[in-house]
Design a protein around this motif. Structure first.
Motif, short mmCIF file in Angstrom:
data_model
loop_
_atom_site.label_atom_id
_atom_site.label_comp_id
_atom_site.label_asym_id
_atom_site.label_seq_id
_atom_site.Cartn_x
_atom_site.Cartn_y
_atom_site.Cartn_z
N LEU A 245 64.75 69.09 -35.05
CA LEU A 245 65.83 68.60 -34.21
C LEU A 245 66.34 69.73 -33.33
O LEU A 245 66.78 70.77 -33.83
N ASP A 246 66.31 69.51 -32.03
CA ASP A 246 66.72 70.51 -31.05
C ASP A 246 67.95 69.98 -30.31
O ASP A 246 67.88 68.96 -29.63
N SER A 247 69.09 70.68 -30.47
CA SER A 247 70.33 70.30 -29.77
C SER A 247 70.80 68.92 -30.23
O SER A 247 70.72 67.94 -29.50
N THR A 248 71.31 68.89 -31.44
CA THR A 248 71.53 67.64 -32.17
C THR A 248 72.76 66.87 -31.71
O THR A 248 73.83 67.44 -31.51
N VAL A 249 72.57 65.56 -31.57
CA VAL A 249 73.68 64.63 -31.43
C VAL A 249 74.14 64.27 -32.84
O VAL A 249 73.34 63.80 -33.66
N ILE A 250 75.40 64.53 -33.15
CA ILE A 250 75.89 64.24 -34.50
C ILE A 250 76.66 62.93 -34.50
O ILE A 250 77.06 62.42 -33.45
N THR A 251 76.88 62.39 -35.68
CA THR A 251 77.53 61.10 -35.79
C THR A 251 78.88 61.22 -36.48
O THR A 251 79.16 62.18 -37.21
N SER A 252 79.71 60.21 -36.24
CA SER A 252 81.03 60.15 -36.85
C SER A 252 80.92 59.59 -38.27
O SER A 252 79.83 59.24 -38.74
N VAL B 161 67.81 73.34 -34.75
CA VAL B 161 68.20 74.50 -33.95
C VAL B 161 69.32 74.08 -33.01
O VAL B 161 69.32 72.98 -32.46
N GLY B 162 70.29 74.97 -32.83
CA GLY B 162 71.41 74.68 -31.95
C GLY B 162 72.01 75.94 -31.38
O GLY B 162 72.02 76.99 -32.03
N GLY B 163 72.50 75.86 -30.15
CA GLY B 163 73.07 77.01 -29.47
C GLY B 163 74.58 77.07 -29.57
O GLY B 163 75.25 76.04 -29.77
N ASP B 164 75.13 78.25 -29.40
CA ASP B 164 76.58 78.44 -29.42
C ASP B 164 77.28 77.58 -28.38
O ASP B 164 78.43 77.16 -28.58
N PHE B 165 76.62 77.35 -27.23
CA PHE B 165 77.29 76.70 -26.11
C PHE B 165 76.82 75.26 -25.90
O PHE B 165 76.93 74.71 -24.81
N ASP B 166 76.30 74.66 -26.96
CA ASP B 166 75.91 73.27 -26.88
C ASP B 166 77.14 72.38 -26.94
O ASP B 166 78.26 72.84 -27.18
N THR B 167 76.94 71.07 -26.71
CA THR B 167 78.04 70.12 -26.75
C THR B 167 78.78 70.18 -28.08
O THR B 167 80.01 70.18 -28.13
N GLN B 168 78.02 70.23 -29.17
CA GLN B 168 78.60 70.40 -30.49
C GLN B 168 78.42 71.84 -30.92
O GLN B 168 77.37 72.44 -30.68
N PRO C 265 77.78 75.10 -33.41
CA PRO C 265 76.89 75.28 -34.56
C PRO C 265 77.53 74.84 -35.87
O PRO C 265 76.86 74.24 -36.72
N ALA C 266 78.81 75.13 -36.06
CA ALA C 266 79.47 74.75 -37.31
C ALA C 266 79.52 73.23 -37.46
O ALA C 266 79.32 72.68 -38.55
N GLU C 267 79.78 72.52 -36.35
CA GLU C 267 79.85 71.06 -36.40
C GLU C 267 78.48 70.46 -36.72
O GLU C 267 78.37 69.52 -37.52
N ARG D 8 74.35 68.22 -43.20
CA ARG D 8 74.32 68.34 -44.66
C ARG D 8 74.00 67.00 -45.33
O ARG D 8 73.64 66.96 -46.51
N ALA D 9 74.15 65.91 -44.59
CA ALA D 9 73.81 64.60 -45.13
C ALA D 9 72.34 64.51 -45.49
O ALA D 9 71.95 63.69 -46.33
N PHE D 10 71.51 65.34 -44.86
CA PHE D 10 70.08 65.36 -45.15
C PHE D 10 69.82 66.43 -46.21
O PHE D 10 70.13 67.61 -46.01
#
Length: 592
Positions: free
Chosen positions: A185-192, A382-389, A391-393, A399-401
């Protein structure tokens, strides 16, 4: 060839039924699937796909990669880029790209006259498409993908998802856990919490703090960078500056552009202290930036996914009027855009801040159902510091996976594996390694190739001399000012620059003169970074590893100086190693 798919709510054994299953080279096909997978008797829609057998071992591949490049937009036009990103992995593994329903050539949704920036065109589009549009969502599309997998006789897939493709990957894992071998997963869209994709409309001043925290010079400034920026917005709201519109500041504080990251806090500090030139230079590049077009009939498919899969600050089952009221309360009470207000940005809360207000979402369709049993398979994120979400988010959400591993890429933005430069090369290497053996590689990738500056000097005496060996005190100060002027120009050709700066052909010097940008050279014409010193000449930057400058410098004493410089630009050093000649005197300076 068009064949019916077997309706199924869960993964089925892979029994080849499509002619592409026997192909030894690229095969483009279609599949007929139910509009509503919970009702096998529902209307049929057509899904298109491309099947590329492993190039070195067709029929004997070690695995199959199901890839989606994101959007949500048509996937098949991106096939060449997907092949390029995956590279040698495709010698031993098959590639499958399924066009999501409603997009491209998969029963496309079309609304003539649709314009996402014109809210009045959205409700008529939804009305035109009718109630069937509620089934053009990720939870249905992943059943289509699995139907293609079955028809091709593929036992399991490894999912490569980029951006919105990561939402498809998560939805696939929830719906067909037994068919998933692994995922990247590259630049992940996360869910509520309710399983819908989060689309936060917010400011991110925390990114200013992050960049400043890495720089000794920036940390020395008073207060936090985010606080300085808030003070700046407050000042401009009280005392408007036509050369620094508040709306332009929202671009400047997005530090995914390394020029903004390098200079934003120092420019804000300078402005508040009475020196507007640095900030005005940053904001003047914002107007006229190329924007992605958001109009055309094909955007109906984008709307169906974006609104059907999304979680918003309004109720999904509320009327448009109720949604407008809820949205207004959200922006006025929660203030997610702080320190900006919608009025600062010229936005009307009642129509401009979310086009999904006008799009009906009558069906419960979370891409990642909260109680879904998720597979315990290797997942590399993988995720960048300046992505929409942040890194911590992302790390917290994934963690659900059970076996997901998050890898942070410092100072990186969005869509990392397809990116150019050393960072993109590094992420691709890591991705290819993972897709080959499903082991998390020990590869550390970064886009952190600069340090935020702490100030913008006004005079020669404001710049401390560089303690280079072999030079007199006067020469050391001359060297410091000349190098600062050169580094200021070269910063605008950072390899990770967005079109904001990389598109520039020319730009005025901060306090005079002109800078011209070529493919591999930068020409300075009487450029002044500080008053009392002008620099002319050329800087060659044939690669990011070395810059070489041949310059003529004039000061107030009328004595011209010849200076040659060599240094490695784009490194996270406060001041890199330097070598060269000042008026026939050679020097060297170690990095600090």
């Amino acid at each position: 060839m068009l064949l019916p798919a077997v309706p199924a709510a869960a993964s089925q054994p892979a029994v080849p039924s499509h002619e592409c299953a026997a192909a030894t080279e690229r095969c483009d096909g279609t599949l007929s699937v139910p509009l509503d997978w919970s009702d096998p008797s529902s209307e049929r829609v057509t899904v298109a796909f491309a099947w590329l057998p492993a190039t070195k071992r067709p029929g004997r591949a070690t695995g199959t990669i199901l890839a989606n490049p994101g959007g949500p937009m048509a996937a098949l036009p991106d096939l060449p880029r997907i092949q390029q990103v995956l590279g040698p992995v495709l010698e031993d593994q098959n590639l499958l790209v399924v066009e999501p329903r409603g997009l491209g050539t998969s029963s496309p949704l079309l609304c003539p006259g649709l314009n996402l920036t014109a809210p009045e065109t959205i409700a008529p589009c939804a009305e035109r498409l009718g109630p069937r549009v509620q089934f053009f969502t990720a939870d249905q599309a992943v059943h289509d993908m699995d139907a293609v997998r079955q028809a091709l006789g593929v036992p399991k897939i490894t999912f490569y998802g980029n951006s919105y493709g990561t939402l498809f990957a998560q939805a696939y894992a929830a719906a067909h856990p037994s068919s998933l071998a692994a995922a990247f997963l590259d630049s992940t869209v996360i869910t509520s919490a309710d399983g819908y994709a989060l689309w936060p409309n917010r400011s991110r001043l925390d990114q200013l703090d992050l960049v400043c925290g890495q720089s000794r010079a920036c940390r020395a400034l008073p207060g936090r960078a985010s606080g300085t920026w808030t003070d700046l917005v407050t000042r401009l709201r009280a005392h408007p500056d036509p050369k620094v519109p508040i709306s332009a500041l929202t671009m400047v504080n997005n530090v995914y552009d390394p020029v903004f990251g390098r200079e934003a806090n120092a420019a804000a500090t300078a402005y508040l202290r009475g020196d507007p030139a640095p900030l005005r230079r940053l904001t003047q590049v914002v107007p006229g930036l190329p924007q992605q077009p958001a109009e055309g009939p094909e955007w109906a498919g984008f709307l169906a996914y974006r609104c059907g899969d999304g979680s918003f600050p309004f109720d999904r089952d509320a009327s448009p009027a109720e949604r407008q009221a809820q949205l207004q309360r959200h922006f006025l009470q929660e203030r997610p855009l702080a320190p900006y207000t919608p009025a600062d940005l010229g936005r009307d809360i009642t129509k401009d801040l979310d086009f999904c207000v006008q799009w009906p979402t009558p069906r419960h369709s979370p891409p990642l159902p909260p109680r879904a049993k998720l597979p315990s398979v290797p997942i590399m994120v993988v995720g960048g510091d300046f992505d929409t979400q942040s890194p911590a988010e992302v790390a917290r959400a994934l963690r659900a996976f059970p076996k997901a591993t998050f890898v942070r890429v410092p100072f990186a933005g969005h869509s990392l594996a397809p990116a150019s430069g050393e960072m993109g090369d590094c992420v691709r290497t890591a991705m290819r390694s993972f897709l080959t053996n499903h082991q998390i590689p020990d590869v550390r990738c970064t886009a952190e190739n600069y340090r935020a500056i702490g100030s913008f000097p006004r005079t020669i005496s404001d710049i401390p001399p560089i303690a280079a060996t072999g030079l007199s005190p006067e020469q050391r100060r001359l060297l410091a000012v000349t190098f600062a002027t050169s580094a200021d120009a070269v910063a605008r050709r950072n390899p990770y620059s967005t079109p904001t700066h990389s598109r520039l052909d020319t730009q005025p010097g901060l306090r005079g003169g002109q800078v011209r940008f070529g493919d591999a050279t930068i020409t300075l014409e009487q450029v002044s970074l500080v008053r009392g010193l002008k620099v002319s000449g050329q800087i060659a930057i044939p690669s990011t590893r070395q810059a070489a400058a041949t310059l003529q410098v004039s000061t107030g004493d009328g004595q011209p100086h010849r200076i040659k410089l060599e240094w490695q630009p784009f490194t996270p050093h406060e001041r890199p190693a330097l070598s060269g000649v000042v008026d026939d005197t050679p020097f060297i300076y170690p990095a600090t």
